[in-house]
Design a protein around this motif. Sequence first.
Motif, PDB file in Angstrom:
ATOM      1  N   VAL A 137       0.875  -1.172   0.000  1.00  0.00           N
ATOM      2  CA  VAL A 137       0.000   0.000   0.000  1.00  0.00           C
ATOM      3  C   VAL A 137       0.909   1.218   0.000  1.00  0.00           C
ATOM      4  CG1 VAL A 137      -1.723   1.341   1.258  1.00  0.00           C
ATOM      5  CG2 VAL A 137      -1.872  -1.169   1.198  1.00  0.00           C
ATOM      6  N   VAL A 138       0.763   2.047  -1.011  1.00  0.00           N
ATOM      7  CA  VAL A 138       1.607   3.226  -1.173  1.00  0.00           C
ATOM      8  C   VAL A 138       0.835   4.459  -0.716  1.00  0.00           C
ATOM      9  CG1 VAL A 138       2.816   4.698  -2.824  1.00  0.00           C
ATOM     10  CG2 VAL A 138       2.881   2.211  -3.085  1.00  0.00           C
ATOM     11  N   THR A 139       1.448   5.252   0.133  1.00  0.00           N
ATOM     12  CA  THR A 139       0.911   6.573   0.447  1.00  0.00           C
ATOM     13  C   THR A 139       1.823   7.611  -0.191  1.00  0.00           C
ATOM     14  OG1 THR A 139       2.132   6.806   2.536  1.00  0.00           O
ATOM     15  CG2 THR A 139      -0.049   5.768   2.631  1.00  0.00           C
ATOM     16  N   VAL A 140       1.278   8.794  -0.426  1.00  0.00           N
ATOM     17  CA  VAL A 140       2.035   9.801  -1.166  1.00  0.00           C
ATOM     18  C   VAL A 140       2.739  10.801  -0.258  1.00  0.00           C
ATOM     19  CG1 VAL A 140       0.677   9.578  -3.272  1.00  0.00           C
ATOM     20  CG2 VAL A 140      -0.072  11.164  -1.479  1.00  0.00           C
ATOM     21  N   CYS A 141       2.558  10.649   1.058  1.00  0.00           N
ATOM     22  CA  CYS A 141       3.277  11.497   2.006  1.00  0.00           C
ATOM     23  C   CYS A 141       3.377  10.768   3.338  1.00  0.00           C
ATOM     24  CB  CYS A 141       2.593  12.859   2.184  1.00  0.00           C
ATOM     25  SG  CYS A 141       0.920  12.775   2.856  1.00  0.00           S
ATOM     26  N   GLU A 142       4.295  11.228   4.170  1.00  0.00           N
ATOM     27  CA  GLU A 142       4.520  10.587   5.468  1.00  0.00           C
ATOM     28  C   GLU A 142       3.300  10.707   6.370  1.00  0.00           C
ATOM     29  OE1 GLU A 142       6.958   8.768   6.414  1.00  0.00           O
ATOM     30  OE2 GLU A 142       8.417   9.109   4.813  1.00  0.00           O
ATOM     31  N   ARG A 143       2.626  11.850   6.329  1.00  0.00           N
ATOM     32  CA  ARG A 143       1.460  12.037   7.198  1.00  0.00           C
ATOM     33  C   ARG A 143       0.348  11.051   6.845  1.00  0.00           C
ATOM     34  NH1 ARG A 143      -1.078  17.936   8.520  1.00  0.00           N
ATOM     35  NH2 ARG A 143       0.913  18.112   9.618  1.00  0.00           N
ATOM     36  N   ALA A 144       0.164  10.776   5.560  1.00  0.00           N
ATOM     37  CA  ALA A 144      -0.862   9.808   5.156  1.00  0.00           C
ATOM     38  C   ALA A 144      -0.492   8.411   5.632  1.00  0.00           C
ATOM     39  CB  ALA A 144      -1.029   9.827   3.639  1.00  0.00           C
ATOM     40  N   ARG A 145       0.794   8.074   5.561  1.00  0.00           N
ATOM     41  CA  ARG A 145       1.232   6.768   6.067  1.00  0.00           C
ATOM     42  C   ARG A 145       0.931   6.650   7.557  1.00  0.00           C
ATOM     43  NH1 ARG A 145       4.990   4.228   8.890  1.00  0.00           N
ATOM     44  NH2 ARG A 145       5.786   2.210   8.148  1.00  0.00           N
ATOM     45  N   ASP A 146       1.286   7.668   8.316  1.00  0.00           N
ATOM     46  CA  ASP A 146       1.044   7.638   9.754  1.00  0.00           C
ATOM     47  C   ASP A 146      -0.446   7.518  10.066  1.00  0.00           C
ATOM     48  OD1 ASP A 146       3.765   7.922  10.054  1.00  0.00           O
ATOM     49  OD2 ASP A 146       3.686  10.068  10.520  1.00  0.00           O
ATOM     50  N   ASP A 147      -1.274   8.154   9.247  1.00  0.00           N
ATOM     51  CA  ASP A 147      -2.719   8.088   9.444  1.00  0.00           C
ATOM     52  C   ASP A 147      -3.236   6.669   9.243  1.00  0.00           C
ATOM     53  OD1 ASP A 147      -5.469   9.359   9.608  1.00  0.00           O
ATOM     54  OD2 ASP A 147      -5.566   8.526   7.584  1.00  0.00           O
ATOM     55  N   LEU A 148      -2.764   5.986   8.199  1.00  0.00           N
ATOM     56  CA  LEU A 148      -3.204   4.610   7.965  1.00  0.00           C
ATOM     57  C   LEU A 148      -2.747   3.681   9.077  1.00  0.00           C
ATOM     58  CD1 LEU A 148      -2.800   3.966   4.124  1.00  0.00           C
ATOM     59  CD2 LEU A 148      -4.831   4.652   5.393  1.00  0.00           C
ATOM     60  N   VAL A 149      -1.551   3.898   9.580  1.00  0.00           N
ATOM     61  CA  VAL A 149      -1.055   3.084  10.696  1.00  0.00           C
ATOM     62  C   VAL A 149      -1.925   3.307  11.924  1.00  0.00           C
ATOM     63  CG1 VAL A 149       0.859   2.762  12.309  1.00  0.00           C
ATOM     64  CG2 VAL A 149       1.318   2.969   9.857  1.00  0.00           C
ATOM     65  N   ALA A 150      -2.205   4.576  12.235  1.00  0.00           N
ATOM     66  CA  ALA A 150      -3.002   4.891  13.420  1.00  0.00           C
ATOM     67  C   ALA A 150      -4.399   4.300  13.336  1.00  0.00           C
ATOM     68  CB  ALA A 150      -3.072   6.410  13.601  1.00  0.00           C
ATOM     69  N   ARG A 151      -4.962   4.254  12.146  1.00  0.00           N
ATOM     70  CA  ARG A 151      -6.322   3.725  11.979  1.00  0.00           C
ATOM     71  C   ARG A 151      -6.337   2.233  11.648  1.00  0.00           C
ATOM     72  NH1 ARG A 151      -9.584   5.954   7.927  1.00  0.00           N
ATOM     73  NH2 ARG A 151      -7.848   6.735   6.694  1.00  0.00           N
ATOM     74  N   ARG A 152      -5.150   1.621  11.609  1.00  0.00           N
ATOM     75  CA  ARG A 152      -5.015   0.194  11.342  1.00  0.00           C
ATOM     76  C   ARG A 152      -5.719  -0.206  10.044  1.00  0.00           C
ATOM     77  NH1 ARG A 152      -5.889  -2.409  17.425  1.00  0.00           N
ATOM     78  NH2 ARG A 152      -4.174  -1.243  18.408  1.00  0.00           N
ATOM     79  N   MET A 153      -5.515   0.626   9.021  1.00  0.00           N
ATOM     80  CA  MET A 153      -6.144   0.373   7.737  1.00  0.00           C
ATOM     81  C   MET A 153      -5.319  -0.562   6.864  1.00  0.00           C
ATOM     82  SD  MET A 153      -8.980   1.759   7.896  1.00  0.00           S
ATOM     83  CE  MET A 153      -9.319   1.184   6.256  1.00  0.00           C
ATOM     84  N   ALA A 154      -4.013  -0.697   7.163  1.00  0.00           N
ATOM     85  CA  ALA A 154      -3.144  -1.581   6.385  1.00  0.00           C
ATOM     86  C   ALA A 154      -1.999  -2.023   7.274  1.00  0.00           C
ATOM     87  CB  ALA A 154      -2.608  -0.853   5.148  1.00  0.00           C
ATOM     88  N   PRO A 155      -1.480  -3.227   7.072  1.00  0.00           N
ATOM     89  CA  PRO A 155      -0.327  -3.679   7.860  1.00  0.00           C
ATOM     90  C   PRO A 155       0.866  -2.748   7.657  1.00  0.00           C
ATOM     91  CG  PRO A 155      -1.331  -5.502   6.662  1.00  0.00           C
ATOM     92  CD  PRO A 155      -1.948  -4.248   6.120  1.00  0.00           C
ATOM     93  N   GLU A 156       1.508  -2.379   8.743  1.00  0.00           N
ATOM     94  CA  GLU A 156       2.604  -1.419   8.665  1.00  0.00           C
ATOM     95  C   GLU A 156       3.718  -1.909   7.752  1.00  0.00           C
ATOM     96  OE1 GLU A 156       5.226   1.385  11.706  1.00  0.00           O
ATOM     97  OE2 GLU A 156       3.835  -0.115  12.492  1.00  0.00           O
ATOM     98  N   GLY A 157       3.968  -3.226   7.722  1.00  0.00           N
ATOM     99  CA  GLY A 157       5.033  -3.762   6.896  1.00  0.00           C
ATOM    100  C   GLY A 157       4.775  -3.663   5.405  1.00  0.00           C
ATOM    101  N   LYS A 158       3.521  -3.420   5.024  1.00  0.00           N
ATOM    102  CA  LYS A 158       3.193  -3.292   3.600  1.00  0.00           C
ATOM    103  C   LYS A 158       3.154  -1.840   3.135  1.00  0.00           C
ATOM    104  CE  LYS A 158       0.569  -7.603   3.210  1.00  0.00           C
ATOM    105  NZ  LYS A 158      -0.646  -8.273   2.678  1.00  0.00           N
ATOM    106  N   LEU A 159       3.310  -0.903   4.059  1.00  0.00           N
ATOM    107  CA  LEU A 159       3.181   0.512   3.717  1.00  0.00           C
ATOM    108  C   LEU A 159       4.496   1.090   3.220  1.00  0.00           C
ATOM    109  CD1 LEU A 159       0.954   1.635   6.688  1.00  0.00           C
ATOM    110  CD2 LEU A 159       0.339   1.814   4.280  1.00  0.00           C
ATOM    111  N   VAL A 160       4.418   1.821   2.108  1.00  0.00           N
ATOM    112  CA  VAL A 160       5.584   2.467   1.497  1.00  0.00           C
ATOM    113  C   VAL A 160       5.178   3.887   1.095  1.00  0.00           C
ATOM    114  CG1 VAL A 160       7.285   2.386  -0.362  1.00  0.00           C
ATOM    115  CG2 VAL A 160       6.363   0.257   0.574  1.00  0.00           C
ATOM    116  N   VAL A 161       6.065   4.838   1.284  1.00  0.00           N
ATOM    117  CA  VAL A 161       5.795   6.216   0.857  1.00  0.00           C
ATOM    118  C   VAL A 161       6.488   6.481  -0.478  1.00  0.00           C
ATOM    119  CG1 VAL A 161       6.057   8.666   1.409  1.00  0.00           C
ATOM    120  CG2 VAL A 161       5.592   7.012   3.234  1.00  0.00           C
ATOM    121  N   VAL A 162       5.702   6.878  -1.468  1.00  0.00           N
ATOM    122  CA  VAL A 162       6.242   7.299  -2.769  1.00  0.00           C
ATOM    123  C   VAL A 162       5.624   8.665  -3.089  1.00  0.00           C
ATOM    124  CG1 VAL A 162       6.462   6.808  -5.234  1.00  0.00           C
ATOM    125  CG2 VAL A 162       6.483   4.919  -3.590  1.00  0.00           C
TER     126      VAL A 162
END
Length: 370
Positions: A137-162
């Motif tokens: 799961v790609v987020t386009v900024c660090e804040r969006a990544r942190d938001d998905l982690v906080a809301r447990r919307m995707a496993p942290e190990g699958k998250l990448v920022v591009v």
Amino acid sequence: MNITHVVENLNRGGLERVVIDLVVEQQRAGHACQVVCLFEKGLLAVEIERHGVPVLSCDKRVGPDLRAIRRLRDSLRRHRTEVLHSHNMIAHYHAVPASLGLPIRHVLNTRHGMGALRAASRREWLYRRCMSRTDHVVTVCERARDDLVARRMAPEGKLVVVPNGIEVTRFAAASDETRAALARELGAAPSARIVGTVGRLNWAKDLTTLIRAYALVRERVPDSVLAIVGDGADRDKLAASAEEAGVASFVRFLGDRGDVAALLRGFDVFAMSSVSEGYSIALLEACASALPIVATDVGGNAEIVRDGRNGRIVPPRDASALAQAIVEMLADPRRAAAMGLAGREWALDEASLRSMTSRYLALYAQGASA
């Protein structure tokens, strides 16, 4: 690689611009790409088709539509898709079921914004159900990544920022001549100071706050004009807001335009009043155009606009703070110009289309997770 991108449609917007530019670059690099639109093709489909990239539509109806999923599945199979890249939530939870059982070796989804839905919503529930079949799961900024982690919307190990990228060389800095030309188009004096913005006219952009801020700006900079580029559901509401604020004669609604790069060269300041953003293409384009920027502190805006260096960051929904920052820019043209040049230098180094494309191709090459 055979790559399929799945989107809702290719109407004008930041997400759509990213997809078009990314696909064209991937095609040029020798990959076989196609774009599948869940709903209609959209206005910009012809732009990508000119580059030899097929664009297909599933013509999805409102609500559950198994026919649309079958059409999507057929397009994946005919294309012999190896990499399935969906964009945003709705496209993803349709693309994953359509891909089940097909020999696709890598599935990833890009979340282009911060998301306004609750984690308990039906759409987010469907999205989370697709995570077991999603490699990244790609987020386009660090804040969006942190938001998905906080809301447990995707496993942290699958998250990448591009971060998003643009073709910076499409844009050029403003000049006295380009500003005067835009002033004439707007029916203003050649010396008018132009505060401009670009985006869809919807709730997320909170342009009512920008109009209220502009009313305060005009009290101190009476030779100014506000140019709003874009269209959307809130146009009539915003026109009424301009009337209510007493600035309707000085606000120009330019509608949906295909010459944004030229319009940006006429602005003195780029203003963004959004209450929700991802990694804004409009801000990247403003940076590439060497414009000083005033933007709200939402999404990835502060990752693009470094406060005091290439612009100012202000709180959302605060017309007074937005107005004060805009006035500061207009009152000190030398400092504003220096900020604009700093933004363009950053865009050339950090916000290129080539950099974004390379990062995505590196992800694709990883293959399916164990």
